[in-house]
Motif scaffolding. Structure first.
Motif, short mmCIF file in Angstrom:
data_model
loop_
_atom_site.label_atom_id
_atom_site.label_comp_id
_atom_site.label_asym_id
_atom_site.label_seq_id
_atom_site.Cartn_x
_atom_site.Cartn_y
_atom_site.Cartn_z
N SER A 2 0.84 -1.20 0.00
CA SER A 2 0.00 0.00 0.00
C SER A 2 0.87 1.26 0.00
N LEU A 3 0.25 2.38 -0.28
CA LEU A 3 0.96 3.66 -0.31
C LEU A 3 1.58 3.95 1.06
N LYS A 4 0.80 3.67 2.10
CA LYS A 4 1.26 3.92 3.47
C LYS A 4 2.49 3.06 3.78
N GLU A 5 2.41 1.79 3.39
CA GLU A 5 3.54 0.89 3.64
C GLU A 5 4.78 1.36 2.88
N ASN A 6 4.56 1.78 1.65
CA ASN A 6 5.66 2.28 0.82
C ASN A 6 6.33 3.49 1.46
N LEU A 8 6.33 4.23 4.65
CA LEU A 8 7.07 3.79 5.84
C LEU A 8 8.40 3.18 5.43
N LEU A 9 8.36 2.38 4.38
CA LEU A 9 9.58 1.70 3.91
C LEU A 9 10.68 2.71 3.58
N LYS A 10 10.26 3.85 3.04
CA LYS A 10 11.22 4.90 2.68
C LYS A 10 11.93 5.46 3.91
N ASN A 11 11.31 5.29 5.07
CA ASN A 11 11.92 5.79 6.31
C ASN A 11 12.81 4.76 7.00
N ILE A 12 12.99 3.61 6.34
CA ILE A 12 13.85 2.58 6.91
C ILE A 12 15.21 2.60 6.21
N ASP A 13 16.25 2.64 7.01
CA ASP A 13 17.62 2.61 6.47
C ASP A 13 18.03 1.14 6.36
N VAL A 14 18.05 0.64 5.12
CA VAL A 14 18.30 -0.80 4.94
C VAL A 14 19.74 -1.20 5.30
N SER A 15 20.60 -0.21 5.50
CA SER A 15 21.98 -0.54 5.87
C SER A 15 22.13 -0.68 7.39
N ARG A 220 2.81 -6.14 7.81
CA ARG A 220 3.90 -5.38 7.20
C ARG A 220 4.02 -3.96 7.78
N GLU A 221 2.90 -3.26 7.83
CA GLU A 221 2.92 -1.87 8.32
C GLU A 221 3.47 -1.80 9.75
N GLN A 222 2.95 -2.67 10.61
CA GLN A 222 3.36 -2.65 12.01
C GLN A 222 4.83 -3.07 12.16
N PHE A 223 5.25 -3.99 11.31
CA PHE A 223 6.66 -4.42 11.35
C PHE A 223 7.58 -3.28 10.91
N TYR A 224 7.19 -2.58 9.86
CA TYR A 224 7.97 -1.42 9.41
C TYR A 224 8.06 -0.40 10.54
N ARG A 225 6.96 -0.17 11.24
CA ARG A 225 6.96 0.79 12.35
C ARG A 225 7.94 0.36 13.44
#
Ligand code: IPE
Ligand code: IPE
Ligand code: MG
Length: 240
Positions: A2-6, A8-15, A220-225
């Motif tokens: 979803s847009l919301k999940e996307n 949130l994902l942008k706020n995660i530093d994958v490194s 997914r959303e809650q995990f990203y949070r």
């Protein structure tokens, strides 16, 4: 996604992802009760969250995911619920193995496994073997697991090996998690602020995230949070 999940994902530093995430999957019963359903329906709904969180961990490249599925204290529940949980576990193992394999997931289990029903043990061993060649996410199921029991088991093994004094390294090396790094992030769902005998030794320096969501609503959303919350922490390990 979803847009919301996307977003949130942008706020995660994958490194800077946690290497090991451990989850106390709580709230299945209350999720069901809220809907006027039997508790077992909550457990069944919870298996969908397991599927999703395993998938998301794989996508992100998280190395270890430990899920608290049944505690040594959970034997105190009504026999019918225990039987239902064990049946659900066997079902999950049997029907998820293909998807797990496709997602390159390796399976492990921790706890006093020999006290689980023979059917569960058999299915577990079969699947651990079938997935042992995989190199992606290591999914670690805590079954009949208790943190205190684990430490007692470790000490007893050391005693049997003729050990007269122990140090931290010796204890750590005899835990069920001997070859697994300590959890960086410990998540508990359903808004409860308790450890409930989970990974007592290993969580000495884990960052704790409490999600208000009941486990069947933890997706997914809650995990990203949870990951964003984790990345906002300053881990000092006693330093400054
Ligand atoms: C977690 O949900 C699953 C297990 C402990 C097996 P619960 O069954 O504890 O749900 P609540 O806490 O009663 O809502
Ligand atoms: C912890 O949840 C155990 C698992 C998630 C398997 P419980 O629901 O059993 O924990 P308490 O009783 O609330 O502490
Ligand atoms: Mg509970």
């Amino acid at each position: 996604m979803s847009l919301k999940e996307n977003q949130l994902l942008k706020n995660i530093d994958v490194s800077r992802l946690p290497v090991h995430v451990a989850v106390i999957m709580d709230g299945n019963g209350r999720w069901a009760k809220k809907r006027g359903l039997p508790r077992l329906m909550g457990h069944r709904a919870g298996t969908e969250s397991v599927r999703e969180i395993v998938r998301v961990c794989g996508e992100l490249g998280i190395k270890f995911l430990t899920l608290y599925a049944f505690s040594t204290e959970n034997w105190q529940r009504p026999v019918k619920e225990i039987q239902g949980l064990m049946k659900l576990l066997v079902h999950m193992l049997r029907y998820e193995v293909k998807a797990l394999d496709k997602n390159n997931v390796q399976l492990r289990a921790i706890g006093r496994l020999s006290a689980l029903p023979p059917g569960v043990q058999k299915e577990l061993q079969k699947n651990i073997q079938a997935l042992q060649h995989n190199t992606g996410l290591i999914l670690n199921l805590a079954l009949n697991y208790g943190g205190r029991q684990e430490i007692v088991d470790a000490v007893n093994t050391l005693v049997q090996e003729g050990c007269r004094t122990v140090n931290e390294k010796a204890v750590a090396n005899h835990l069920y998690t001997a070859d697994v790094p300590d959890p960086d992030l410990l998540i508990r769902t359903s808004g409860e602020y308790r450890i409930s005998n989970f990974l007592l030794w290993q969580c000495a320096y884990s960052e704790i995230h409490i999600s208000p969501a009941y486990w069947p609503d933890f997706r997914r959303e809650q995990f990203y949070r949870a990951l964003i919350d984790y990345q906002s922490r300053s881990r000092r390990f006693g330093g400054i």
